[in-house]
Design a protein around this motif. Structure first.
Motif, short mmCIF file in Angstrom:
data_model
loop_
_atom_site.label_atom_id
_atom_site.label_comp_id
_atom_site.label_asym_id
_atom_site.label_seq_id
_atom_site.Cartn_x
_atom_site.Cartn_y
_atom_site.Cartn_z
N ARG A 50 0.84 -1.20 0.00
CA ARG A 50 0.00 0.00 0.00
C ARG A 50 0.88 1.25 0.00
O ARG A 50 0.57 2.24 -0.66
CB ARG A 50 -0.94 -0.02 1.21
N TRP A 51 1.97 1.23 0.76
CA TRP A 51 2.91 2.36 0.80
C TRP A 51 3.38 2.71 -0.61
O TRP A 51 3.37 3.87 -1.01
CB TRP A 51 4.11 2.02 1.68
N TRP A 52 3.83 1.71 -1.36
CA TRP A 52 4.39 1.98 -2.69
C TRP A 52 3.35 2.58 -3.62
O TRP A 52 3.68 3.42 -4.45
CB TRP A 52 5.03 0.73 -3.29
N ARG A 53 2.09 2.16 -3.49
CA ARG A 53 1.04 2.74 -4.34
C ARG A 53 0.81 4.21 -4.02
O ARG A 53 0.61 5.03 -4.91
CB ARG A 53 -0.26 1.93 -4.19
N LEU A 54 0.84 4.54 -2.73
CA LEU A 54 0.59 5.92 -2.30
C LEU A 54 1.82 6.82 -2.47
O LEU A 54 1.69 8.03 -2.68
CB LEU A 54 0.10 5.95 -0.85
N ARG A 55 2.99 6.24 -2.37
CA ARG A 55 4.24 7.00 -2.45
C ARG A 55 4.36 7.78 -3.76
O ARG A 55 4.71 8.96 -3.76
CB ARG A 55 5.42 6.05 -2.28
#
Length: 180
Positions: A50-55
């Motif tokens: 999820r972090w990588w999608r939002l980053r």
């Protein structure tokens, strides 16, 4: 640390409650705001995915990316800062912005000793995160904030309206910046 002068005024915090609207909320935030990724509710693999999608969305909007985790993990994940209890901070880490959480005078003193770049002082007002829990209110919030040796970010029941009531431009929210 040099980032102290340039800390954003608006800080969106992630939570299970706002996960489904984060992309929209991050897009609506003014460019150069801040995003604190917590997502404690997710297991490790889903949390990092999820972090990588939002980053990428945050980087495209010039948002400051802060991770609620260790400095090591923040560096590995490409975060620009860390968020957590004052005792978990590393003093004088020039490569990461360090945001300390504070709810008491003791935690403010700890953040001062650790030379945090800012503190999130909460709860300023009643909040859905902790229903029925006591909150500081404007008078106590300002009394506590006066003891901080760094910028103070209001958290807890914050919206544009409560920020005006509190008399601060620097504030953070979960629901207050996530609602349509």
């Amino acid at each position: 640390m040099h980032q102290r002068q340039s800390l954003p005024n608006l800080w969106l915090l992630s939570d299970a409650r706002n996960d489904g609207v984060l992309e929209e909320a991050l897009t609506r935030l003014p460019r150069g705001s801040a995003f604190v990724y917590r997502h404690y509710h997710l297991p490790p693999r889903k949390r990092i995915a999820r972090w990588w999608r939002l980053r990428d969305l945050c980087l495209a909007r010039d948002h400051l990316l802060v991770l609620a985790d260790s400095a090591l993990t923040a560096r590995e994940w490409g975060a620009q800062g860390t968020y957590g209890a004052p005792l978990a901070l590393y003093p004088q880490r020039a490569d990461l912005v360090q945001i300390a959480t504070a709810h008491t005078m003791r935690e403010i003193a700890q953040a001062n000793r650790k030379r945090a770049d800012a503190i999130m002082l909460s709860p300023a007002f009643a909040t859905r995160s902790h229903p029925g829990a006591p909150h500081l209110g404007p008078v106590r919030w300002h009394l506590f904030a006066a003891h901080a040796q760094m910028p103070v970010i209001a958290l807890g029941g914050m919206t544009a309206q409560t920020a005006r009531r509190l008399g601060t431009q620097r504030w953070a929210a979960i629901d207050g910046l996530s609602a349509s």
